[in-house]
Design an enzyme around this catalytic site. Structure first.
Site, PDB file in Angstrom:
ATOM      1  N   SER A  72       0.819  -1.208   0.000  1.00 15.41           N
ATOM      2  CA  SER A  72       0.000   0.000   0.000  1.00 15.41           C
ATOM      3  C   SER A  72       0.854   1.259   0.000  1.00 15.41           C
ATOM      4  CB  SER A  72      -0.917   0.012   1.228  1.00 15.41           C
ATOM      5  OG  SER A  72      -0.162  -0.102   2.423  1.00 15.41           O
ATOM      6  N   HIS A 128      -2.586  -3.245  -5.777  1.00 14.93           N
ATOM      7  CA  HIS A 128      -3.012  -2.749  -4.461  1.00 14.93           C
ATOM      8  C   HIS A 128      -4.521  -2.871  -4.336  1.00 14.93           C
ATOM      9  CE1 HIS A 128      -3.665   0.812  -1.526  1.00 14.93           C
ATOM     10  NE2 HIS A 128      -3.548  -0.344  -0.878  1.00 14.93           N
ATOM     11  N   GLU A 162      -5.554  -0.507  -7.425  1.00 13.24           N
ATOM     12  CA  GLU A 162      -4.545   0.378  -7.995  1.00 13.24           C
ATOM     13  C   GLU A 162      -3.420  -0.485  -8.575  1.00 13.24           C
ATOM     14  OE1 GLU A 162      -4.625   4.504  -5.509  1.00 13.24           O
ATOM     15  OE2 GLU A 162      -3.736   2.801  -4.464  1.00 13.24           O
ATOM     16  N   ASN A 201      -4.023   6.262  -0.786  1.00 12.34           N
ATOM     17  CA  ASN A 201      -3.397   6.485   0.519  1.00 12.34           C
ATOM     18  C   ASN A 201      -2.675   7.822   0.599  1.00 12.34           C
ATOM     19  OD1 ASN A 201      -4.357   4.146   1.608  1.00 12.34           O
ATOM     20  ND2 ASN A 201      -2.497   2.961   1.228  1.00 12.34           N
TER      21      ASN A 201
END
Length: 249
Positions: free
Chosen positions: A94, A115, A127, A165
């Site tokens: 991540s 991800h 992702e 994130n």
């Protein structure tokens, strides 16, 4: 599914991927201990092994071990040495750097980041990120895998934290700092749920992710970590998985 899929790791993400992929083809999960293997076999209903060599025939292996360099590096190195050159290795990281992960795996053409988000079965987004030298074949196969699972795949820049994130955690940490103004966690979460339409408030989300994971991600993306979060981690209060974080469970 056109791949013989291996999953290295059987935590929440690895087990979720196994359950999501099980209906679509041949899936083998590698667990690092007999105890975790028994749990994973019960949770996923796929073949679970404890010898990484049993992933040798896999055409695609997704690494899903803990988000720590000391854990990921040896696993990726083992997979790189074990698998055929044309096998794709992907990481569920991540926040760690894509090029760094690819170097550990010893391959830059057949490597990518996949991800996924927890809970894997419910969250639609994946992702995808790659080193510059990743082959068209690798990109096409990882996107095809996402399509098989019914996911929405978005290719994102190969920067720590990617898109979600990198945007999300500064917001979550800002919510923690709102506690300094005398609000309680429930009030902050209610404001964002009912005022901004978020399905989960930021402090409840931090507890769900795990405060230790939040610190690791925040460190990688260069976010300013709130002392409150660091204090909770030091006390062993990591959120839902330990029964206490910003809330008690």
């Amino acid at each position: 599914m056109n791949e013989r899929l291996g999953i290295a790791g059987c935590g929440a993400i690895g087990s979720g991927l196994a359950r999501a992929a099980a209906a679509h083809g041949d899936v083998v999960v590698w667990a690092r201990s007999g105890e975790s293997a028994a749990r994973a076999a019960e949770e996923t209903r796929v073949r679970v092994v404890t010898d990484v060599d049993q992933l040798a025939d896999r055409t695609m292996v997704i690494e899903a071990v803990a988000e720590h360099r000391s854990v990921k590096a040896p696993v990726l190195e083992s997979l790189g040495q074990l698998l055929a050159d044309e096998a794709v290795i992907a990481s569920t990281t991540s926040s760690l750097g894509v090029d760094e992960l690819a170097r550990w795996a010893g391959r830059v053409t057949h490597f990518g980041v996949l991800h996924v988000f927890n809970p894997v079965e419910k969250m639609k987004l994946v992702e995808l990120a790659y080193p510059d030298s990743a082959s068209y074949d690798t990109r096409a196969r990882l996107r095809a895998f996402c399509d098989t699972l019914g996911k929405i795949a978005v290719e994102v820049p190969a920067i720590p934290g990617f898109v979600v994130n990198r945007l999300l955690f500064p917001y979550l940490f800002a919510a923690v700092r709102m506690l300094d103004h005398g609000l309680d966690p429930k009030a902050i979460d209610s404001c964002m749920r009912y005022g901004a339409g978020h399905p989960m408030g930021p402090l409840a989300l931090l507890d769900f992710v795990g405060l230790d994971v939040a610190v690791a991600i925040g460190t990688e993306i260069g976010a300013d970590l709130p002392p409150r979060v660091l204090d909770l981690v030091d006390q062993g209060h990591l959120g839902r998985k330990t029964g206490r974080g910003f809330y008690e469970y």
